[in-house]
Design an enzyme around this catalytic site. Structure first.
Site, PDB file in Angstrom:
ATOM      1  N   GLU A 145      53.664  30.361  27.230  1.00 26.37           N
ATOM      2  CA  GLU A 145      53.259  30.592  28.658  1.00 26.37           C
ATOM      3  C   GLU A 145      51.775  30.129  29.160  1.00 26.37           C
ATOM      4  O   GLU A 145      50.815  30.300  28.219  1.00 26.37           O
ATOM      5  CB  GLU A 145      53.522  32.104  29.090  1.00 26.37           C
ATOM      6  CG  GLU A 145      54.875  32.455  29.284  1.00 26.37           C
ATOM      7  CD  GLU A 145      55.100  33.710  29.497  1.00 26.37           C
ATOM      8  OE1 GLU A 145      56.087  34.150  30.212  1.00 26.37           O
ATOM      9  OE2 GLU A 145      54.019  34.612  29.367  1.00 26.37           O
ATOM     10  N   CYS A 158      44.838  29.029  32.660  1.00 26.93           N
ATOM     11  CA  CYS A 158      44.610  30.049  31.443  1.00 26.93           C
ATOM     12  C   CYS A 158      45.641  29.339  30.229  1.00 26.93           C
ATOM     13  O   CYS A 158      46.678  29.528  30.572  1.00 26.93           O
ATOM     14  CB  CYS A 158      45.201  31.427  31.820  1.00 26.93           C
ATOM     15  SG  CYS A 158      45.179  32.756  30.666  1.00 26.93           S
ATOM     16  N   CYS A 165      50.678  36.511  18.633  1.00 31.86           N
ATOM     17  CA  CYS A 165      49.414  36.941  18.151  1.00 31.86           C
ATOM     18  C   CYS A 165      49.724  37.714  17.002  1.00 31.86           C
ATOM     19  O   CYS A 165      50.517  38.682  16.995  1.00 31.86           O
ATOM     20  CB  CYS A 165      48.486  37.389  19.294  1.00 31.86           C
ATOM     21  SG  CYS A 165      46.936  37.616  18.689  1.00 31.86           S
ATOM     22  N   CYS A 169      46.539  44.210  19.661  1.00 34.85           N
ATOM     23  CA  CYS A 169      45.944  45.230  20.541  1.00 34.85           C
ATOM     24  C   CYS A 169      46.805  46.019  21.171  1.00 34.85           C
ATOM     25  O   CYS A 169      47.751  45.596  21.736  1.00 34.85           O
ATOM     26  CB  CYS A 169      44.841  44.226  21.545  1.00 34.85           C
ATOM     27  SG  CYS A 169      43.883  43.376  20.670  1.00 34.85           S
ATOM     28  N   CYS A 172      47.926  45.409  24.956  1.00 34.03           N
ATOM     29  CA  CYS A 172      48.332  43.612  25.243  1.00 34.03           C
ATOM     30  C   CYS A 172      49.662  43.501  24.956  1.00 34.03           C
ATOM     31  O   CYS A 172      50.332  43.560  23.765  1.00 34.03           O
ATOM     32  CB  CYS A 172      47.359  42.715  24.469  1.00 34.03           C
ATOM     33  SG  CYS A 172      47.728  41.091  24.718  1.00 34.03           S
ATOM     34  N   HIS A 287      36.120  46.003  25.501  1.00 34.93           N
ATOM     35  CA  HIS A 287      36.903  47.175  25.789  1.00 34.93           C
ATOM     36  C   HIS A 287      36.594  48.396  25.528  1.00 34.93           C
ATOM     37  O   HIS A 287      37.111  49.394  25.842  1.00 34.93           O
ATOM     38  CB  HIS A 287      38.288  46.774  25.360  1.00 34.93           C
ATOM     39  CG  HIS A 287      39.052  45.536  25.871  1.00 34.93           C
ATOM     40  ND1 HIS A 287      38.632  45.015  27.153  1.00 34.93           N
ATOM     41  CD2 HIS A 287      39.674  44.596  25.111  1.00 34.93           C
ATOM     42  CE1 HIS A 287      39.175  43.758  27.091  1.00 34.93           C
ATOM     43  NE2 HIS A 287      40.014  43.594  26.116  1.00 34.93           N
ATOM     44  N   CYS A 405      46.344  38.766  33.013  1.00 39.75           N
ATOM     45  CA  CYS A 405      45.942  38.993  31.450  1.00 39.75           C
ATOM     46  C   CYS A 405      46.843  39.747  30.866  1.00 39.75           C
ATOM     47  O   CYS A 405      46.974  41.082  31.417  1.00 39.75           O
ATOM     48  CB  CYS A 405      44.377  39.592  31.650  1.00 39.75           C
ATOM     49  SG  CYS A 405      43.299  38.397  32.201  1.00 39.75           S
TER      50      CYS A 405
HETATM   51  N1  SAH Z   1      43.098  36.792  22.000  1.00 38.73           N
HETATM   52  C1  SAH Z   1      41.906  36.627  23.008  1.00 38.73           C
HETATM   53  C2  SAH Z   1      42.162  35.759  24.309  1.00 38.73           C
HETATM   54  C3  SAH Z   1      43.644  36.120  24.797  1.00 38.73           C
HETATM   55  S1  SAH Z   1      43.840  37.777  25.663  1.00 38.73           S
HETATM   56  C4  SAH Z   1      41.266  37.942  23.348  1.00 38.73           C
HETATM   57  O1  SAH Z   1      41.798  38.927  22.995  1.00 38.73           O
HETATM   58  O2  SAH Z   1      40.164  38.031  23.794  1.00 38.73           O
HETATM   59  C5  SAH Z   1      42.684  37.525  27.127  1.00 38.73           C
HETATM   60  C6  SAH Z   1      42.135  38.831  27.988  1.00 38.73           C
HETATM   61  O3  SAH Z   1      43.289  39.624  28.310  1.00 38.73           O
HETATM   62  C7  SAH Z   1      41.451  39.560  27.056  1.00 38.73           C
HETATM   63  O4  SAH Z   1      40.289  40.221  27.409  1.00 38.73           O
HETATM   64  C8  SAH Z   1      42.305  40.743  26.683  1.00 38.73           C
HETATM   65  O5  SAH Z   1      41.705  41.909  26.310  1.00 38.73           O
HETATM   66  C9  SAH Z   1      42.736  40.804  28.175  1.00 38.73           C
HETATM   67  N2  SAH Z   1      44.228  41.765  28.093  1.00 38.73           N
HETATM   68  C10 SAH Z   1      45.228  41.662  27.215  1.00 38.73           C
HETATM   69  N3  SAH Z   1      46.006  42.617  27.714  1.00 38.73           N
HETATM   70  C11 SAH Z   1      45.773  42.949  28.789  1.00 38.73           C
HETATM   71  C12 SAH Z   1      46.338  43.943  29.856  1.00 38.73           C
HETATM   72  N4  SAH Z   1      47.539  44.435  29.795  1.00 38.73           N
HETATM   73  N5  SAH Z   1      45.445  44.199  31.105  1.00 38.73           N
HETATM   74  C13 SAH Z   1      44.438  43.661  31.188  1.00 38.73           C
HETATM   75  N6  SAH Z   1      43.949  42.650  30.399  1.00 38.73           N
HETATM   76  C14 SAH Z   1      44.351  42.777  29.196  1.00 38.73           C
HETATM   77 FE1  SF4 Z   2      46.115  39.227  20.633  1.00 38.92          FE
HETATM   78 FE2  SF4 Z   2      46.338  40.244  23.033  1.00 38.92          FE
HETATM   79 FE3  SF4 Z   2      44.511  41.019  21.287  1.00 38.92          FE
HETATM   80 FE4  SF4 Z   2      44.035  38.846  22.708  1.00 38.92          FE
HETATM   81  S1  SF4 Z   2      44.391  41.106  23.485  1.00 38.92           S
HETATM   82  S2  SF4 Z   2      43.709  39.331  20.318  1.00 38.92           S
HETATM   83  S3  SF4 Z   2      46.227  38.013  22.693  1.00 38.92           S
HETATM   84  S4  SF4 Z   2      46.855  41.182  20.923  1.00 38.92           S
END
Ligand code: SAH
Ligand code: SF4
Length: 424
Positions: A145, A158, A165, A169, A172, A287, A405
């Site tokens: 996406e 984006c 991944c 996290c 996410c 975070h 995000c």
């Molecule tokens: N893997 C990389 C880039 C992709 S995630 C990273 O983790 O930085 C892009 C951003 O979206 C990151 O800051 C991540 O922490 C944030 N993110 C992930 N899930 C989210 C959610 N459910 N709500 C808001 N931000 C989120």
């Molecule tokens: Fe992977 Fe989502 Fe963590 Fe970014 S925030 S490293 S995309 S699991």
């Protein structure tokens, strides 16, 4: 191609204070004067040159027996057509002889990944589900996406760096999908080419008729790139760097590296490499301000704890007050949003040229968190602001189409999950 209509999501979240209130708009447009983009076809054995590096273009020209002395000049021609003009057919390349164009077309295409679906949010955000070509016999064809976010002064794309991944996290959505594979340079660059083609952002193309894309003589629909889609870009560093070199090349796509941001969850050993070898803007998904909580939210923290991560930021080549590092901080209700944590955040970042980006948590089906209340976010933001940091709260965009995000996950994965739930 399917065009989905936005549907309200069930999870609750507070309304943003500065509303994103344009009417819903669903498009089905092909308003092109020029040829629409050609989709790659799994059955077409010819490789595509859209997204290729200069070296790959040179190899392609050698494969059709172009003499060595002409290679440099021919590479420049192809480069201009593919990246400056957005050509989708070799036949468009009128300053290249018909014979050479014919030979190129016999062996190669300029196809882009197929847009399997497009969704347009009520706020103008667009999400494309792209179907990638299989890379080998075992590959069933992956999907990624890619999200476009128009704002008054910019248009941000984006992009994804991986399918899924590995990092899990806990907040996410992408993290719930296991890694399928790294994207190639071509697949990363192709996301920008697809977006610019679709938005009418190449010479001779028309923008969509819905009026939701910034347009005008000097306006670039895509002015910024963020690697904040699916995947951890620093686990696919070489391809990400190659893609940034192509995107920032002044003879083609011409996006300044200051407008390209790579976001990482904190792969410490790769941070210095990214800065020294390539030099885009850096964003860190922080975070949490203490290791035990960050271990839970971003499990990679167990390997590279906060202190090591911040040391790597202090040493990031090229960071300065004019090129600040962005620290992303997702606001999770009752988890990481107290005033004490805001004060600790300010203390931790002392000495680092930083800005802080507070991200309201974007809910997804089954997520174990809620977004902090607006008053809590504002209180947090005030503490950070009063300590001298810009602390914009990122307006959630495209939530109605799960494009915000952390909400990205390929459609096939979602279908698989739905099927599993139905069976259970
Ligand atoms: N893997 C990389 C880039 C992709 S995630 C990273 O983790 O930085 C892009 C951003 O979206 C990151 O800051 C991540 O922490 C944030 N993110 C992930 N899930 C989210 C959610 N459910 N709500 C808001 N931000 C989120
Ligand atoms: Fe992977 Fe989502 Fe963590 Fe970014 S925030 S490293 S995309 S699991």
């Amino acid at each position: 191609m399917t065009i989905f209509r936005p549907s309200p999501i069930s999870a609750s979240f507070p309304s943003p204070p500065h509303g994103v209130g344009r009417r819903a708009c669903y498009t089905d447009f092909f308003p092109r004067k020029r040829t629409q983009m050609t989709a790659a076809s799994a059955s077409d054995p010819r490789p595509s040159l859209a997204g290729a590096t200069r070296a790959e273009l040179g190899d392609a020209l050698r494969a059709i027996e172009i003499p060595e002395r002409e290679i440099r000049m021919r590479v420049s021609q192809l480069w201009h057509w593919i990246y400056f003009r957005g050509a989708r057919e070799f036949s468009e390349m009128l300053n290249i002889s018909k014979v050479v164009r014919g030979k190129l077309a016999e062996r190669f295409t300029l196809a882009l990944p197929e847009i399997a679906a497009e969704q347009v949010s009520t706020d103008g955000t667009r999400k494309w589900l792209l179907r990638l070509d299989p890379v080998d016999a075992n590959d069933k064809g992956a999907e990624i996406e890619c999200v476009y976010i128009p704002e008054s002064d910019r248009g941000t794309l984006c992009v994804s760096s991986q399918v899924g991944c590995t990092l899990n996290c806990s907040f996410c959505h992408t993290g719930t999908q296991k890694l399928v594979r790294n994207l190639t340079t071509r697949e990363i660059v192709a996301q920008l080419l697809v977006a610019r083609s679709r938005l009418g952002d190449f010479p001779g193309l028309e923008p969509p008729t819905d009026g939701l894309v910034p347009s005008g003589p000097d306006v670039r629909a895509v002015s910024n790139i963020v690697f904040m889609g699916m995947g951890e870009p620093l686990y696919n560093l070489e391809q990400v760097e190659n893609a940034i070199e192509i995107m920032s090349d002044g003879d083609g796509l011409s996006l300044s590296k200051r407008r390209i941001t790579v976001s990482t969850s904190g792969v410490v050993p790769q941070i210095e490499k990214l800065g020294a070898e390539c030099g885009p803007m850096l964003a860190i998904s922080l975070h949490a301000v203490r290791d035990p909580l960050r271990n839970e939210l971003v499990p990679l923290n167990k390997k590279y704890p906060i202190r090591e991560l911040l040391d790597a930021c202090r040493d990031y080549p090229g960071a300065s007050n004019a090129r600040r590092i962005t620290f992303e901080y997702v606001m999770l209700k009752g988890v990481n949003d107290s005033p004490a944590e805001a004060r600790e955040l300010v203390r931790l970042l002392k000495g680092i040229p930083a800005k802080i980006n507070l991200i309201p948590f974007n809910p997804w089906p089954g997520a174990p968190y809620e977004c902090s209340d607006w008053e809590t976010i504002e209180r947090f933001s005030d503490i950070v602001f009063n300590a001298g940091y810009a602390s914009p709260v990122r307006t959630p965009r495209g939530r109605d189409i799960l494009a915000a995000c952390g909400q990205l996950k390929s459609e096939t994965e979602k279908l698989r999950a739905r099927a599993r739930l139905a069976v259970e």
